[in-house]
Design an enzyme around this catalytic site. Structure first.
Site, short mmCIF file in Angstrom:
data_model
loop_
_atom_site.label_atom_id
_atom_site.label_comp_id
_atom_site.label_asym_id
_atom_site.label_seq_id
_atom_site.Cartn_x
_atom_site.Cartn_y
_atom_site.Cartn_z
N ARG A 158 48.14 31.72 -20.42
CA ARG A 158 48.77 32.20 -21.66
C ARG A 158 49.89 33.19 -21.39
O ARG A 158 50.78 33.35 -22.23
CB ARG A 158 47.71 32.82 -22.57
CG ARG A 158 46.90 31.81 -23.33
CD ARG A 158 47.68 31.18 -24.50
NE ARG A 158 47.76 32.13 -25.60
CZ ARG A 158 48.86 32.69 -26.03
NH1 ARG A 158 50.01 32.43 -25.44
NH2 ARG A 158 48.86 33.54 -27.05
N ASP A 204 43.79 24.28 -32.65
CA ASP A 204 43.69 25.33 -33.66
C ASP A 204 43.55 24.68 -35.03
O ASP A 204 44.15 23.62 -35.29
CB ASP A 204 44.92 26.23 -33.64
CG ASP A 204 44.74 27.46 -34.52
OD1 ASP A 204 44.08 28.41 -34.06
OD2 ASP A 204 45.22 27.45 -35.67
N TYR A 251 44.60 30.20 -45.96
CA TYR A 251 45.71 30.62 -45.10
C TYR A 251 47.05 30.29 -45.74
O TYR A 251 48.00 31.07 -45.69
CB TYR A 251 45.61 29.93 -43.73
CG TYR A 251 44.90 30.74 -42.68
CD1 TYR A 251 45.52 31.87 -42.11
CD2 TYR A 251 43.64 30.40 -42.24
CE1 TYR A 251 44.89 32.61 -41.14
CE2 TYR A 251 42.99 31.15 -41.25
CZ TYR A 251 43.61 32.25 -40.72
OH TYR A 251 42.98 33.00 -39.75
N ARG A 280 34.96 28.88 -29.14
CA ARG A 280 36.08 29.50 -28.44
C ARG A 280 35.77 29.67 -26.96
O ARG A 280 36.16 30.66 -26.33
CB ARG A 280 36.45 30.84 -29.09
CG ARG A 280 37.94 31.15 -29.10
CD ARG A 280 38.23 32.48 -29.78
NE ARG A 280 38.06 32.40 -31.22
CZ ARG A 280 37.65 33.40 -32.00
NH1 ARG A 280 37.32 34.55 -31.46
NH2 ARG A 280 37.53 33.24 -33.30
N ARG A 291 40.45 33.90 -24.31
CA ARG A 291 41.05 35.03 -23.60
C ARG A 291 40.08 35.81 -22.72
O ARG A 291 40.50 36.65 -21.93
CB ARG A 291 41.69 35.98 -24.63
CG ARG A 291 42.98 35.45 -25.22
CD ARG A 291 43.51 36.38 -26.28
NE ARG A 291 42.67 36.34 -27.48
CZ ARG A 291 42.81 37.19 -28.50
NH1 ARG A 291 43.70 38.15 -28.45
NH2 ARG A 291 42.03 37.09 -29.56
#
Length: 647
Positions: free
Chosen positions: A343, A379, A456, A330, A334
């Site tokens: 974003r 992703d 998921y 990652r 962020r």
């Protein structure tokens, strides 16, 4: 102008309601208050004709075995009596019913009971949600070891049942009617198309089931994503707390909630506040969606030979290098200011699908940190979108699956993904990244491992106990294997497409597999992982990564992968001794990067010492870098690894 319009006026705005039972009344109200009304009935109530649970409930009431009965709706209370009196005389049932402790969620079940000549013992206060029912029960009586029956109303409330059981109650559900879509969907479909086309200003929801039915039809029409996005430019009104709660759970906005959960007052209040809310919301949307300048990254010819001798590629091949290579899971995320600014203007899924933006954030992260490999910005769940399960990335909630796969029929209906048709934007991004990344820096592609992707799909969102996944896995071995096979085959095609497009290595993320025992892994997962790795070219290094997998590492190595990724929960040196001849990646705890440089250096040195300068170590975190991490700490980590491992 009449009195109502003086008190509130929609001023000609287009107002859509999904009301069914009182559609004519809603049409009249919206028109009276100056709205251009669209009424799109979204549901009809169908009693369970052969409702065994209701009949059994009736017998238990007569036998004195029902101690507490919670009545959630007026309509449901009436239907309950209608079903029961088919087998039990009305007078007999009501005489026993009146002797039980009756709890009414709100005024409607109170009225239904009054019609039967009964007064409830307990009434929940406003706003009359299940939480008020719990609160009043806690105040009035103990339900520990009591037999509690809950009359349900369309949508199962698992959280309410769970809270009752936590208080020691023996809970039984009494479903008495179900909700169905209207037989004629033409008005509902037209309303959904109007929302997606921006031809609506205000949406009013008066029932929780309306939300789910609208989303179901939108999904069937292939418009769910468009419908959700369009609500950013409209006002969404809720008649009360129950509807608001379900809007929130569905990932839809709530711009206005009525103070009074009555239709007439709801519409009047909406006419007063919604025009100003709409103006404010659209101004905000226009501000947030100003067209951003996207730099174009043209695709150029590239030869992968230039990075074959990089420290990262050498480590993958267990060859010696002059230092330990490092990259960060990652690493474009962020915690970086540049990423946060981007974003704030672009939704996550849009960022993934824009090959120029994906290229920009991937290359920027590598250059800014000085890491020894770049990883594709994407992703693991993108592969689910073409499978039609309703993938959304909800703000604050992460990925959500709106049509979870939990039955054999649902599995059979799933298509095998053809990535060249549905995921071409990923391959285009790889080609652009490879064209503009330093030619000596390897590019890592990635995919979710079948178990994590399937989990998921079955859970529908992040999970702590994997209840739906494991119960499905244990309950229906055949359907489980069919689902895993479909995801495995789709993943193989997807990874091969990434390799063809220009990645030098691929990481397989099995983030959730640590919830399994070794025996379950061997039975339910291993065959599919073995197939996946054996279907991929041995010339492209595969990194096999999972979290909380200390007990599974030997099985994972046997399944495949030239590099085994470790999380921070295991000792790297002991794991390497256990696994033998294989490259290892890891394994600093991501939280260490929230500490000071002295601590980071000490922990980095410890891991390098555990590796003992063995060929094949790739330094990384034990999972993704956290959003709170100072970017200077990540840069410092990269420098420390290079310095301390220099040889």
């Amino acid at each position: 102008m009449n009195q109502e319009n003086k008190e509130g006026n929609f001023s000609g705005l287009k107002v859509t309601s999904f009301e069914s039972r009182r559609a004519y009344e809603m049409q009249s109200l919206l028109t009276r208050y100056g709205g251009r009304a669209t009424i799109a009935p979204s549901m009809r109530e169908i009693p369970f004709e052969l409702n065994q649970e209701a009949l059994e409930f009736g017998k238990k009431v007569v036998q004195g075995k029902a101690e507490i009965v919670i009545l959630m709706t007026g309509v449901g209370t009436r239907f309950l009596l209608q079903v029961i009196e088919k087998e039990i005389p009305r007078e007999t049932f009501l005489a026993s019913f009146a002797k039980t402790v009756l709890v009414a969620r709100g005024p409607k079940p109170v009225l239904a009971l009054k019609e039967m000549g009964i007064t409830p013992a307990i009434c929940a206060p406003e706003p009359n949600t299940w939480r008020e029912v719990l609160s009043i029960l806690d105040q009035k009586i103990s339900i520990k070891e009591k037999k509690v029956f809950v009359q349900e109303y369309g949508i199962q409330n698992q959280e309410f049942i769970k809270e009752l059981k936590k208080r020691g109650a023996h809970v039984s559900r009494v479903p008495v009617y179900r909700w169905a879509l209207p037989e004629d969907l033409s008005l509902l479909k037209k309303a959904i198309f109007d929302v997606c086309d921006g031809n609506t200003d205000i949406l009013l929801f008066t029932n929780a089931t309306q939300i789910y039915n609208v989303l179901e039809v939108a999904s069937e029409e292939g418009l769910e994503s468009s419908f959700r996005e369009s609500l950013d430019r409209m006002v969404v009104g809720s008649i009360g707390p129950i509807v608001s709660e379900n809007l929130k759970e569905s990932g839809l906005p709530i711009d206005f909630e009525s103070k009074e959960s009555k239709m007439g007052l709801f519409v009047k209040e909406a006419s007063l506040v919604c025009p100003a809310l709409l103006e404010e919301k659209r101004k905000s949307w226009q501000k947030d969606h100003k067209k951003i300048e996207v730099k174009i990254y043209p695709i150029k010819l590239y030869s992968g030979d230039l990075c074959k001798e990089s420290a990262f590629m050498k480590a993958c091949r267990l060859e010696p290098s002059s230092y330990t290579p490092i990259w960060i899971m990652r690493q474009a995320g962020r915690y970086m200011k540049e990423y946060r600014e981007l974003r704030s203007k672009v939704k996550f899924l849009d960022l993934c699908k824009n090959s120029d933006l994906a290229c920009e954030v991937t290359v920027t992260a590598q250059e800014k940190l000085g890491v020894d490999a770049a990883i594709l910005f994407s992703d693991i769940l993108l592969i689910l979108e073409p499978m039609g399960v309703g993938l959304e990335y909800a703000k604050g909630d992460g990925p959500l699956i709106y049509r979870p796969v939990r039955t054999e029929e649902a599995v059979e209906n799933l298509p095998i993904v053809k990535p060249e048709e549905s995921l071409g934007f990923v391959f285009e991004a790889i080609k652009k990244i490879r064209s503009h990344l330093n030619s000596k820096i390897p590019l890592i592609g990635f995919a979710g491992a079948p178990f994590t992707v399937v989990s998921y799909m079955v859970e529908g969102k992040s999970s702590e106990n994997y209840l739906h996944t494991k119960s499905f896995m244990y309950r229906d071995y055949k359907a489980w294997n069919q689902l895993m096979s479909k995801v495995t085959d789709s993943s193989i095609a997807y990874i091969l497409g990434q390799i063809k497009s220009g990645v030098q290595a691929v990481q397989i993320f099995d983030s959730w597999v640590g919830c399994l025992s070794p025996q379950d892994y061997k039975t339910f997962v291993f065959p599919h992982m073995k197939k996946l790795f054996s279907s991929l070219p041995s010339t492209t290094p595969m990194i096999h990564f999972g979290t909380d997998t200390g007990a599974l590492l030997e099985l994972m190595k046997e399944a495949g992968g030239q590099v085994m990724g470790l999380d921070w929960r295991v000792d790297l040196g002991k794991s390497w001794d256990q696994l033998g001849s294989v490259a290892l990646q890891g394994n600093l705890d991501p939280l260490v990067l929230l500490s000071d440089h002295k601590t980071i250096r000490e922990q980095t040195k410890r891991i390098l010492e555990e590796a003992k300068s063995r060929n094949g170590h790739i330094f990384n975190l034990g999972h993704g870098v956290l959003p709170q991490t100072p970017v200077e700490n990540v840069r410092a980590l990269v420098e420390m690894v290079h310095e301390l491992s220099s040889r």
